[in-house]
Design a protein around this motif. Structure first.
Motif, mmCIF file in Angstrom:
data_model
loop_
_atom_site.group_PDB
_atom_site.id
_atom_site.type_symbol
_atom_site.label_atom_id
_atom_site.label_comp_id
_atom_site.label_asym_id
_atom_site.label_seq_id
_atom_site.Cartn_x
_atom_site.Cartn_y
_atom_site.Cartn_z
ATOM 1 N N ALA A 163 -73.200 -75.193 -88.012
ATOM 2 C CA ALA A 163 -72.093 -75.335 -86.988
ATOM 3 C C ALA A 163 -73.135 -75.017 -85.590
ATOM 4 O O ALA A 163 -72.936 -75.706 -84.676
ATOM 5 C CB ALA A 163 -70.986 -74.117 -87.028
ATOM 6 N N HIS A 193 -73.871 -77.550 -82.539
ATOM 7 C CA HIS A 193 -73.751 -77.404 -81.029
ATOM 8 C C HIS A 193 -74.977 -77.714 -80.353
ATOM 9 O O HIS A 193 -75.004 -78.177 -79.056
ATOM 10 C CB HIS A 193 -73.320 -75.825 -81.022
ATOM 11 C CG HIS A 193 -71.854 -75.485 -80.943
ATOM 12 N ND1 HIS A 193 -70.692 -76.015 -80.358
ATOM 13 C CD2 HIS A 193 -71.105 -74.901 -82.264
ATOM 14 C CE1 HIS A 193 -69.650 -75.700 -80.737
ATOM 15 N NE2 HIS A 193 -69.933 -74.811 -82.043
ATOM 16 N N GLU A 234 -75.135 -77.910 -76.251
ATOM 17 C CA GLU A 234 -74.021 -77.111 -75.768
ATOM 18 C C GLU A 234 -74.714 -75.820 -76.230
ATOM 19 O O GLU A 234 -75.476 -75.434 -76.904
ATOM 20 C CB GLU A 234 -72.741 -77.256 -76.792
ATOM 21 C CG GLU A 234 -72.073 -78.586 -76.758
ATOM 22 C CD GLU A 234 -71.038 -78.750 -77.487
ATOM 23 O OE1 GLU A 234 -70.119 -79.714 -77.618
ATOM 24 O OE2 GLU A 234 -70.748 -77.917 -78.743
ATOM 25 N N SER A 264 -69.356 -65.266 -80.139
ATOM 26 C CA SER A 264 -67.894 -65.170 -80.133
ATOM 27 C C SER A 264 -67.291 -66.497 -80.570
ATOM 28 O O SER A 264 -66.478 -66.447 -81.719
ATOM 29 C CB SER A 264 -67.527 -64.829 -78.983
ATOM 30 O OG SER A 264 -67.944 -63.207 -78.931
ATOM 31 N N ALA A 265 -67.561 -67.537 -80.042
ATOM 32 C CA ALA A 265 -66.927 -68.875 -80.039
ATOM 33 C C ALA A 265 -67.364 -69.306 -81.346
ATOM 34 O O ALA A 265 -66.654 -69.898 -82.199
ATOM 35 C CB ALA A 265 -67.511 -69.810 -79.019
ATOM 36 N N LEU A 266 -68.506 -69.028 -81.883
ATOM 37 C CA LEU A 266 -69.002 -69.459 -83.151
ATOM 38 C C LEU A 266 -68.270 -68.804 -84.578
ATOM 39 O O LEU A 266 -67.859 -69.354 -85.329
ATOM 40 C CB LEU A 266 -70.540 -69.348 -83.496
ATOM 41 C CG LEU A 266 -71.276 -69.981 -84.710
ATOM 42 C CD1 LEU A 266 -71.017 -71.512 -84.903
ATOM 43 C CD2 LEU A 266 -72.733 -69.652 -84.720
ATOM 44 N N ALA A 314 -65.241 -67.662 -84.265
ATOM 45 C CA ALA A 314 -63.958 -68.006 -84.259
ATOM 46 C C ALA A 314 -64.055 -69.409 -84.900
ATOM 47 O O ALA A 314 -62.994 -69.721 -85.533
ATOM 48 C CB ALA A 314 -63.396 -67.968 -82.820
ATOM 49 N N GLU A 315 -64.842 -70.305 -84.482
ATOM 50 C CA GLU A 315 -64.991 -71.437 -85.131
ATOM 51 C C GLU A 315 -65.073 -71.534 -86.771
ATOM 52 O O GLU A 315 -64.144 -72.389 -87.366
ATOM 53 C CB GLU A 315 -65.955 -72.350 -84.674
ATOM 54 C CG GLU A 315 -66.295 -73.763 -85.137
ATOM 55 C CD GLU A 315 -67.559 -74.436 -84.559
ATOM 56 O OE1 GLU A 315 -67.978 -75.220 -85.395
ATOM 57 O OE2 GLU A 315 -67.864 -74.074 -83.685
ATOM 58 N N LEU A 316 -65.518 -70.433 -87.121
ATOM 59 C CA LEU A 316 -65.945 -70.246 -88.517
ATOM 60 C C LEU A 316 -64.715 -69.618 -89.478
ATOM 61 O O LEU A 316 -64.725 -69.292 -90.472
ATOM 62 C CB LEU A 316 -67.301 -69.822 -88.993
ATOM 63 C CG LEU A 316 -68.614 -70.423 -88.553
ATOM 64 C CD1 LEU A 316 -69.681 -69.618 -88.533
ATOM 65 C CD2 LEU A 316 -68.696 -71.802 -89.323
ATOM 66 N N GLY A 317 -63.915 -68.760 -88.328
ATOM 67 C CA GLY A 317 -62.658 -68.147 -89.067
ATOM 68 C C GLY A 317 -63.126 -66.872 -89.526
ATOM 69 O O GLY A 317 -62.673 -66.337 -90.506
ATOM 70 N N ARG A 364 -67.086 -61.364 -85.605
ATOM 71 C CA ARG A 364 -68.330 -61.389 -85.073
ATOM 72 C C ARG A 364 -69.478 -60.461 -86.052
ATOM 73 O O ARG A 364 -70.351 -60.875 -86.296
ATOM 74 C CB ARG A 364 -68.503 -60.801 -83.702
ATOM 75 C CG ARG A 364 -67.844 -61.778 -82.474
ATOM 76 C CD ARG A 364 -67.925 -60.906 -81.370
ATOM 77 N NE ARG A 364 -69.071 -60.102 -81.016
ATOM 78 C CZ ARG A 364 -69.953 -60.657 -80.078
ATOM 79 N NH1 ARG A 364 -69.972 -62.021 -79.660
ATOM 80 N NH2 ARG A 364 -71.159 -60.063 -79.670
#
Length: 227
Positions: A29, A33, A38, A43-45, A47-50, A53
């Motif tokens: 992932a 990016h 990008e 934090s976003a990563l 959340a993307e992976l579910g 942190r």
């Protein structure tokens, strides 16, 4: 109509099992990016992976460690493309692969996007001993050892020592523009590396030795796979 199905017993069909995330998924992932130019936000990563942190950090280490791993993966991808289809043996082959690799690196759009955002971080990751240097050294060591084993290359140093020296030379010239220079100095790097690959056997050195890399015949066109 939703398109979902209900089995004859009236109970809903079980949802397909979600593929568990892990370090490999996190690296994939993050690499995606990076290749899109990008920024990599932890934090976003996560959340993307579910995952949380804390879990992400446990998988990949710090953000800096993750970026180092991503760049090491990109280094290997680009190196393998650079070596693909290169003919010749010995110093000629090594210099051709190195030139194709270096030009691909400095032209890579994802790397340009990263260095525009975080130039100091990139220089620290790329030029200090660590994951990226280790991966590049390993790849070049295999290349040098293969040429040595076939009798096409004779060098006075262990292949890993020579590979590490070549990597550090290439980095210092390739990233000269990030260190205060005006542009990448690829031709100068190749001239220095050629001296290491063609050590003088007599004193003084023969002046009828092959010309420097600027006058070597090029083996194929440049490559497009980015770092």
């Amino acid at each position: 109509m939703s398109g979902s199905s209900v089995p004859p017993n009236g109970r809903p069909a079980p949802a397909p099992a979600r593929r568990p995330a892990g370090p490999a998924a996190a690296l994939a992932a993050a690499s995606a990016h990076y290749l899109r130019g990008e920024p990599i936000d932890m934090s976003a990563l996560a959340a993307e992976l579910g995952v949380g942190r804390a879990t992400l950090y446990r998988w990949v280490g710090s953000r800096e460690q993750l970026l180092g791993t991503v760049l090491a993966e990109m280094t290997e991808r680009t190196y393998r493309v650079a070596a693909r289809g290169v003919r010749g043996t010995g110093p000629e082959r090594i210099l051709t692969v190195l030139e194709r690799f270096m030009r691909a690196v400095v032209d890579a759009a994802p790397l340009q996007a990263f260095t525009e955002r975080e130039p100091r971080l990139f220089i620290r990751l790329a030029t200090m001993p660590g994951t990226i240097e280790d991966r590049a050294t390993e790849l070049l060591t295999r290349e040098l050892q293969r040429e040595t084993d076939r009798g096409a290359l004779a060098v006075p140093l262990p292949t890993r020592t020579l590979a590490q020296a070549v990597v550090r030379i290439a980095d210092s010239f390739m990233y000269a523009h990030y260190l205060g220079g005006n542009r990448p100095e690829i031709e100068q790097a190749l001239e220095v590396v050629e001296l290491l690959l063609r050590p003088c056997r007599h004193d003084p050195c023969r002046h009828d030795a092959p010309a420097g890399p600027g006058r070597r015949p090029r083996d194929g066109e440049g490559i497009s796979e980015p770092v």
